[in-house]
Structure formats: C-alpha cells, structure tokens
Scaffold this motif. Structure first.
Motif, PDB file in Angstrom:
ATOM      1  N   LEU A  57     -21.305 -53.971  21.747  1.00 14.79           N
ATOM      2  CA  LEU A  57     -20.869 -53.844  20.255  1.00 14.79           C
ATOM      3  C   LEU A  57     -21.271 -52.257  19.829  1.00 14.79           C
ATOM      4  N   THR A  58     -22.523 -52.218  20.005  1.00 13.31           N
ATOM      5  CA  THR A  58     -23.076 -50.899  19.271  1.00 13.31           C
ATOM      6  C   THR A  58     -22.541 -49.633  19.694  1.00 13.31           C
ATOM      7  N   ARG A  59     -22.157 -49.579  21.224  1.00 14.67           N
ATOM      8  CA  ARG A  59     -21.434 -48.508  21.945  1.00 14.67           C
ATOM      9  C   ARG A  59     -19.957 -48.399  21.216  1.00 14.67           C
ATOM     10  N   ASN A  60     -19.419 -49.335  20.985  1.00 17.46           N
ATOM     11  CA  ASN A  60     -18.182 -49.502  20.407  1.00 17.46           C
ATOM     12  C   ASN A  60     -18.172 -48.803  19.036  1.00 17.46           C
ATOM     13  N   ILE A  61     -19.045 -49.112  18.241  1.00 21.37           N
ATOM     14  CA  ILE A  61     -19.232 -48.628  16.811  1.00 21.37           C
ATOM     15  C   ILE A  61     -19.403 -47.180  16.828  1.00 21.37           C
ATOM     16  N   MET A  62     -20.498 -46.784  17.613  1.00 24.85           N
ATOM     17  CA  MET A  62     -20.802 -45.237  17.804  1.00 24.85           C
ATOM     18  C   MET A  62     -19.263 -44.584  18.483  1.00 24.85           C
ATOM     19  N   GLU A  63     -18.713 -45.113  19.188  1.00 22.84           N
ATOM     20  CA  GLU A  63     -17.372 -44.396  19.709  1.00 22.84           C
ATOM     21  C   GLU A  63     -16.532 -44.247  18.762  1.00 22.84           C
ATOM     22  N   LYS A  76     -29.093 -51.874  13.037  1.00 22.81           N
ATOM     23  CA  LYS A  76     -30.246 -51.086  12.981  1.00 22.81           C
ATOM     24  C   LYS A  76     -31.362 -51.670  13.863  1.00 22.81           C
ATOM     25  N   GLN A  77     -31.207 -52.892  14.482  1.00 27.57           N
ATOM     26  CA  GLN A  77     -32.303 -53.355  15.495  1.00 27.57           C
ATOM     27  C   GLN A  77     -32.076 -52.245  16.737  1.00 27.57           C
ATOM     28  N   GLU A  78     -31.115 -51.942  17.219  1.00 26.59           N
ATOM     29  CA  GLU A  78     -30.933 -51.181  18.498  1.00 26.59           C
ATOM     30  C   GLU A  78     -31.080 -49.945  18.147  1.00 26.59           C
ATOM     31  N   VAL A  79     -30.515 -48.984  17.212  1.00 29.67           N
ATOM     32  CA  VAL A  79     -30.480 -47.762  16.888  1.00 29.67           C
ATOM     33  C   VAL A  79     -31.879 -47.387  16.174  1.00 29.67           C
ATOM     34  N   LEU A  92     -26.549 -48.341   9.589  1.00 27.39           N
ATOM     35  CA  LEU A  92     -25.148 -47.870  10.035  1.00 27.39           C
ATOM     36  C   LEU A  92     -24.572 -46.778   9.217  1.00 27.39           C
ATOM     37  N   PHE A  93     -24.814 -46.832   7.994  1.00 28.82           N
ATOM     38  CA  PHE A  93     -24.242 -45.760   7.083  1.00 28.82           C
ATOM     39  C   PHE A  93     -25.137 -44.627   7.255  1.00 28.82           C
ATOM     40  N   ASP A  94     -26.269 -44.776   7.147  1.00 30.18           N
ATOM     41  CA  ASP A  94     -27.097 -43.297   7.654  1.00 30.18           C
ATOM     42  C   ASP A  94     -26.811 -42.708   8.959  1.00 30.18           C
ATOM     43  N   TYR A  95     -26.516 -43.574   9.844  1.00 29.92           N
ATOM     44  CA  TYR A  95     -25.827 -42.963  11.431  1.00 29.92           C
ATOM     45  C   TYR A  95     -24.484 -42.064  10.961  1.00 29.92           C
ATOM     46  N   ILE A  96     -23.658 -42.897  10.123  1.00 31.38           N
ATOM     47  CA  ILE A  96     -22.297 -42.534   9.929  1.00 31.38           C
ATOM     48  C   ILE A  96     -22.581 -41.039   9.133  1.00 31.38           C
ATOM     49  N   ASN A  97     -23.298 -41.094   8.072  1.00 31.95           N
ATOM     50  CA  ASN A  97     -23.596 -39.787   7.297  1.00 31.95           C
ATOM     51  C   ASN A  97     -24.399 -38.676   8.148  1.00 31.95           C
ATOM     52  N   GLN A  98     -24.991 -39.078   8.840  1.00 36.55           N
ATOM     53  CA  GLN A  98     -25.640 -37.882  10.006  1.00 36.55           C
ATOM     54  C   GLN A  98     -24.612 -37.300  10.821  1.00 36.55           C
TER      55      GLN A  98
END
Length: 517
Positions: A415-421, A452-455, A459-465
């Motif tokens: 799931l996390t990989r799918n979100i990142m991709e 947040k647990q895995e990364v 999520l929005f911090d990651y998206i903004n980066q």
C-alpha cells in the motif's frame, strides 16, 4: 613493457598489482613508490617505460613529479591516478605531459587492460624507446618519424622532409569496428597492410611527404612545402594529398577515413605541436560524426571560463545524485550535454569517464564504474558519436534511477509503495487521504496511520517534499513564472506555495531562483 607504480596508499598499490595478470600482458612491474621523491629516485634506477602516478602524495605530489620529468626530459610515459573530484589537477597533469588518466574507483581489469592497450597503440609494445626496430632502412625512417612526433627531432635529413610550411595529418578508418568485421581473425591484418601499401604508393610520387602507420586504425602523414612561399599554395597541396588518399582508399578497399589537419609550422621543432593539433582536430569527429576532415585552425579556442562551467555542471550533477534529487540530476545532465555540444570542450575519453563516474554514483552498493557497462562493453566501445553515446547513457541512468527507487521501496508495504508511486506520477494533481482510500480500497485513517508508521513522516509532509523537489528544478528555467511553477507542482495558491517552499528550503522561490543563477 616496464611499469612503476607510485601511490601513497599501500592498498591502492596492492590493488593495481593484483587486478590483472601483468605477466600475461607482457608487463613487468619494476617497483613501487609511496611519494614523489621516492618515485623520481626509482625512475632513475629502474628505467620504466610507464609510470602510474598518483596526483596527491606527501613530500612531492604528482604534479611536481611531472614537472621534474618534463624539465629533465626523462623518456617515460605517465598515466595519472585520480579521484572523481580531481578534475582540475588532471587537466594540469595532462598539460605537463601525462598521456592519460583514470579514476581510482574505476580500478579493475577492464580499465587497466584498456590503459595498456592505449599505451601500446601510441607508444608500442615495448615502450616509447623501442617501438620500431632499426634493422632496415624502412624501419629506421619510421623510427625517426615516430621520434619526431614525440619531440625528439634527429636525422630528419634521411627523410624527404624539409623545413618550410609544414603540416601533420592524422587519419583513422571510419567505423573501424564495422569495417573489420569483413575480415576473419586470420585475415584482419590484411587491412592495415593494405592501407599502408596504398598510402605509401600515393606518397611515393610526392615530394616532401612521409607516411607513418601508428596502429591498425591510426596513421600519420607529414608534409613539407619548402618550395612554396604561399601558405594558401601549401594548404592547397595538403588538400590535394588528402583527396588523393581518401579517394584511393575508398576505391581500392571501400573504406572511408576521417582526417585531422594541423596548423602550419615553420620547422622540424614544430612537428610535436603539429601532431597534438592534428589529434585535437581529429577528436572533434566525436561531435560531428558525419564530417570527414577537421582543421585545427578552424577549431574554436576555448577560454578558461568554458572549462570552469563544464566543471560546475559536473559538481552540480554529483551533488544532485548525493542528495538523491533525481529530477534535478536529469535536468542538469541535459544542460551539461547541450553545453558540450555547443562548446566541444571535452574529448571522447573524458566524456566517457564522466558518464561512468556518474553511473557509479547512481548504482547500488557494490557496483563499480566498469561493471556498470560491462554487459554492454562491446556496444559502448563501438560508439564514437556523442549523440549516440549520450542517448545510451541517458537510458542507463533512467533504468538505474528506477531500479534504485524500487530498491528503496522494498522495505515498505504494498500500500505504501502504491501511494509513493502514485504521488510521483500525479504530484501536480489534487491529492487527499480520501482519494488514496478510494484508489486502494482502504479507509483514509488507515492510509494516514500506516504511511506515518512506515515512512516516519506524515503523508502530506512527504507529498509537499516531492512537490518542492520538482519546483526547484522548474525554477531554474526563467521561462516559467513563479505562479506557473506553483501550479505545475500542485499548488493552487502562489502564497501557499511560497510558505511551503520556504519551510523546506529556507528560501522564498524568488530568493532560490537568484541563488541558483
């Protein structure tokens, strides 16, 4: 061939000695030295043909050793050992007489064998001093001509050359790797012999012209015009000989050649400089694969600023790779390649080493620059066209970056990989927890908690980066207004974009653009 290894790091010396079977290559390691002073003493004692010389050493560095070799006119060929960040030192070393260089991180059998092959092609299997025997009149003339190319002018009165309006021409067989496939292993030696016979026959009817075959691909022609007072008349004669050689080789052997022509020089002392000029002219085929003749006098002379800019691009590309800013790296790569096409300020071998060094930085742990292209070594070796070479490396960069990204994602759930991709492909669109929940059939709260647990970040911090990384690349292009960049990376409001940008970079978008100029 006798080789002396000079490096202050014992492990490097051991690595070089154990990298290949030197004896099988016809090479004797005559000694090793750990600093420049010891190197000069051992050169005087062991008479090596080649010195593998580190640049940065205690007591006396490699550049000082090279200056001493040049000042004392010691008959030895030097290959410089460097790191990826030693470009300025390498340039100075080449000016001081080093014949080649390679990077210590490239140290493997392929690189060392290629270095040996290059030296043998240019200086002969026994080293410069014993390249050609002196048993016959023909061989003696070849030795005299060969020595003249390398600055040792003697007995040229035994040739047909006379001082006055002199030129050196270098020519090589175009698409040699394709041409040689017409021959079997047993008959491939026929080609260089045939070329030698044809060119020698043509020049036998010419006054003041000599031919020297340097290896199976490369030949030199010496032309003097002592009876011609006009430079225009001299160059006209040179062009006539060029056309005769080209036409004859095309007619009788069906091969095309590429030529480099030096500027004129007045006397025998200018032969070495003419040889270097012809070589520089010939090297420009790398950027102009469809051109057949290159004149040194037509080349654009490069100022120091050009080389500084090329170095700056390289430093920026390496910094981007260290920061794993892949989009920025690809953007800088395009600018560097466009700059090279415009300025033609790097030779083919140097461009190849930069590409391999960058590929090494991208590759997974344990890769070596040589290993990065080993599976395609034959294909890469046959490419001598900057456009084709850059296209192949660009493809490899993209594949390596993609592979690295996939490796980095392996530690995450599907799931996390799918979100990142999905974020990587759709960062410019509106993204929300609800959207990801609907896309992957889970609750928005579960998406937020798991990410947040895995990364280790929201999520929005990651998206903004990710959006800010894309924006940094776009801001370097002044065709885009700042509000356009904001929209292109997924911000509907320029003010909000400025706030987020400053949070992650410490600059406003406008300040960042000025800093990066």
């Amino acid at each position: 061939m006798r080789i002396l290894i000079v490096d202050d790091e014992p492990l490097v010396r051991i690595g070089i000695k154990s990298a290949i079977d030197w004896e099988a290559q016809g090479v004797e390691i005559v000694g090793e030295a750990g600093d420049g002073e010891e190197a000069l003493r051992m050169i005087a004692e062991t008479y090596p043909d080649v010195v593998l010389l580190d640049i940065k050493m205690p007591k006396m560095d490699g550049l000082e050793v090279l200056r001493t070799i040049k000042d004392r006119q010691i008959p030895v060929q030097t290959v410089v050992l460097s790191s990826f960040d030693d470009i300025a030192y390498v340039k100075e070393a080449l000016k001081l007489g080093a014949v080649d260089y390679f990077h210590k991180p490239d140290m493997n059998e392929r690189e060392l064998t290629a270095m040996l092959k290059s030296i043998r092609e240019h200086f002969g299997s026994q080293g410069a001093s014993a390249r050609i025997g002196t048993g016959t009149v023909g061989n003696r003339r070849e030795q005299i001509l060969y020595d003249a190319l390398h600055g040792h002018v003697h007995d040229l009165s035994e040739t047909s050359l006379k001082e006055g309006n002199m030129y050196v021409l270098l020519f090589k067989i175009k698409n040699y790797h394709t041409v040689i496939k017409r021959y079997t292993k047993e008959t491939e030696s026929i080609l260089p012999n045939t070329v030698q016979n044809i060119v020698s026959e043509i020049l036998s009817t010419e006054k003041e012209a000599e031919y020297l075959q340097l290896d199976e691909q490369l030949s030199a022609v010496f032309i003097s015009n002592s009876e011609l007072k006009s430079l225009l008349a001299s160059l006209t004669r040179v062009n006539k000989i060029v056309q005769m050689i080209s036409a004859a080789l095309k007619r009788f052997v069906n091969i095309d050649i590429v030529l480099g022509v030096s500027d004129w020089f007045a006397d025998f002392e200018g032969i070495r400089a003419g040889y270097e000029q012809a070589g520089k002219a010939l090297s420009h085929q790398f950027y102009h694969p469809d051109t057949s003749i290159f004149y040194y006098q037509h080349l654009k002379q490069k100022g120091e600023q050009v080389y500084k800019q090329a170095d700056a691009y390289l430093s920026q590309m390496k910094a981007a790779l260290r920061e794993e800013a892949n989009d920025l790296f690809m953007e800088l790569l395009s600018k560097w390649e466009k700059f090279l096409e415009q300025e033609e300020c790097m030779e083919e071998k140097d461009v190849r080493k930069v590409y391999e060094g960058l590929l090494f930085m991208i590759g997974e742990s344990g890769d070596s620059p040589g290993g990065a292209v080993s599976e395609n070594a034959a294909v890469f070796g046959e490419i001598h066209d900057f456009g084709q070479l850059s296209a192949m490396y660009r493809l490899m960069f993209k594949e390596r970056i993609k592979t690295r990204s996939q490796v980095e994602l392996k530690g995450y759930s599907q799931l996390t990989r799918n979100i990142m991709e999905y974020t990587e492909e759709h960062y410019s669109e509106s993204l929300s927890l609800k959207l990801f929940g609907e896309l992957f059939h889970v609750s928005p709260n579960y998406v937020s908690r798991l990410f947040k647990q895995e990364v280790g970040q929201g999520l929005f911090d990651y998206i903004n980066q990710r959006r800010i990384e894309k924006a940094k690349v776009l801001l370097k292009d002044y065709r885009h207004k700042i509000y356009d960049v904001a929209e292109m990376v997924g911000f509907n409001n320029q003010a909000h974009f400025a706030i987020v940008f400053q949070k992650y970079t410490g600059f406003t978008p406008k300040q960042y653009r000025k800093e990066e100029v």
